[in-house]
Motif scaffolding. Structure first.
Motif, PDB file in Angstrom:
ATOM      1  N   GLN A  77      91.853 102.733  24.922  1.00  0.00           N
ATOM      2  CA  GLN A  77      92.408 101.388  24.793  1.00  0.00           C
ATOM      3  C   GLN A  77      92.653 100.852  26.200  1.00  0.00           C
ATOM      4  OE1 GLN A  77      92.917  99.797  21.665  1.00  0.00           O
ATOM      5  NE2 GLN A  77      91.675 101.563  21.118  1.00  0.00           N
ATOM      6  N   VAL A  78      92.172  99.639  26.464  1.00  0.00           N
ATOM      7  CA  VAL A  78      92.333  99.033  27.780  1.00  0.00           C
ATOM      8  C   VAL A  78      92.796  97.590  27.638  1.00  0.00           C
ATOM      9  CG1 VAL A  78      90.615 100.496  28.930  1.00  0.00           C
ATOM     10  CG2 VAL A  78      89.895  98.354  27.859  1.00  0.00           C
ATOM     11  N   LYS A  79      93.354  97.073  28.710  1.00  0.00           N
ATOM     12  CA  LYS A  79      93.696  95.651  28.778  1.00  0.00           C
ATOM     13  C   LYS A  79      92.883  95.074  29.919  1.00  0.00           C
ATOM     14  CE  LYS A  79      97.946  94.164  29.862  1.00  0.00           C
ATOM     15  NZ  LYS A  79      99.332  93.680  29.734  1.00  0.00           N
ATOM     16  N   LEU A  80      92.054  94.076  29.600  1.00  0.00           N
ATOM     17  CA  LEU A  80      91.186  93.445  30.584  1.00  0.00           C
ATOM     18  C   LEU A  80      91.838  92.191  31.130  1.00  0.00           C
ATOM     19  CD1 LEU A  80      87.799  93.677  28.655  1.00  0.00           C
ATOM     20  CD2 LEU A  80      88.778  95.332  30.269  1.00  0.00           C
ATOM     21  N   TYR A  81      91.693  91.979  32.425  1.00  0.00           N
ATOM     22  CA  TYR A  81      92.223  90.799  33.089  1.00  0.00           C
ATOM     23  C   TYR A  81      91.067  89.949  33.591  1.00  0.00           C
ATOM     24  CZ  TYR A  81      94.422  87.968  36.746  1.00  0.00           C
ATOM     25  OH  TYR A  81      94.833  86.928  37.545  1.00  0.00           O
ATOM     26  N   PHE A  82      91.099  88.649  33.253  1.00  0.00           N
ATOM     27  CA  PHE A  82      90.093  87.685  33.685  1.00  0.00           C
ATOM     28  C   PHE A  82      90.722  86.796  34.758  1.00  0.00           C
ATOM     29  CE2 PHE A  82      88.422  87.621  29.028  1.00  0.00           C
ATOM     30  CZ  PHE A  82      87.943  88.908  29.162  1.00  0.00           C
ATOM     31  N   PRO A  83      90.453  87.050  36.042  1.00  0.00           N
ATOM     32  CA  PRO A  83      91.056  86.234  37.102  1.00  0.00           C
ATOM     33  C   PRO A  83      90.705  84.748  36.923  1.00  0.00           C
ATOM     34  CG  PRO A  83      89.985  88.178  38.023  1.00  0.00           C
ATOM     35  CD  PRO A  83      89.580  88.095  36.584  1.00  0.00           C
ATOM     36  N   PRO A  84      91.689  83.845  37.045  1.00  0.00           N
ATOM     37  CA  PRO A  84      91.436  82.408  36.853  1.00  0.00           C
ATOM     38  C   PRO A  84      90.323  81.853  37.741  1.00  0.00           C
ATOM     39  CG  PRO A  84      93.790  82.818  36.895  1.00  0.00           C
ATOM     40  CD  PRO A  84      93.116  84.109  37.267  1.00  0.00           C
ATOM     41  N   ALA A  85      90.141  82.417  38.936  1.00  0.00           N
ATOM     42  CA  ALA A  85      89.094  81.936  39.843  1.00  0.00           C
ATOM     43  C   ALA A  85      87.707  82.403  39.418  1.00  0.00           C
ATOM     44  CB  ALA A  85      89.374  82.406  41.268  1.00  0.00           C
TER      45      ALA A  85
END
Length: 115
Positions: A95-103
């Motif tokens: 199980q992972v949490k992905l982060y999508f940088p706003p830039a």
């Protein structure tokens, strides 16, 4: 290239809501009410302390690409390809949490043919 896509509904100039109700911020805008968000596999990172612009997922297929692994991560927004350094080896089912940088989260207008 861009391989990851998710439908988004415009909330404000730089905020968009995904189908699961989560809200994402992008430095890019979109003129239409419904847009397509896209992000490159190299631009997605594992979330540390981030609470915004994240989505939970389950690691599926893992492919070794030399200096990195490419993962297929199944999320509520669909399947995302994620490229991570080889030192960050994840196992199928993690199980992972992905982060999508706003830039890095790009919004594009949907053409009539895409709907």
């Amino acid at each position: 290239g861009f391989e990851n896509f998710a439908d988004m509904t415009k909330v404000s100039e730089h905020q968009f809501k995904a189908a699961d109700g989560s809200v994402f911020t992008s430095e890019f805008g979109c003129e239409q009410e419904v847009c397509m968000a896209t992000i490159r596999p190299d631009d997605i990172v594992l979330a540390a302390d981030q609470t915004e612009n994240t989505v939970q997922g389950t690691v599926g297929v893992r492919t070794f690409l030399g200096k990195m692994y490419q993962y297929e991560v199944e999320t509520a927004l669909g399947k995302f390809l994620v490229n991570l350094p080889a030192e960050t080896a994840l196992a199928e089912g993690d199980q992972v949490k992905l982060y999508f940088p706003p830039a890095k989260l790009v919004l594009i207008e949907k053409s009539e043919k895409q709907e």
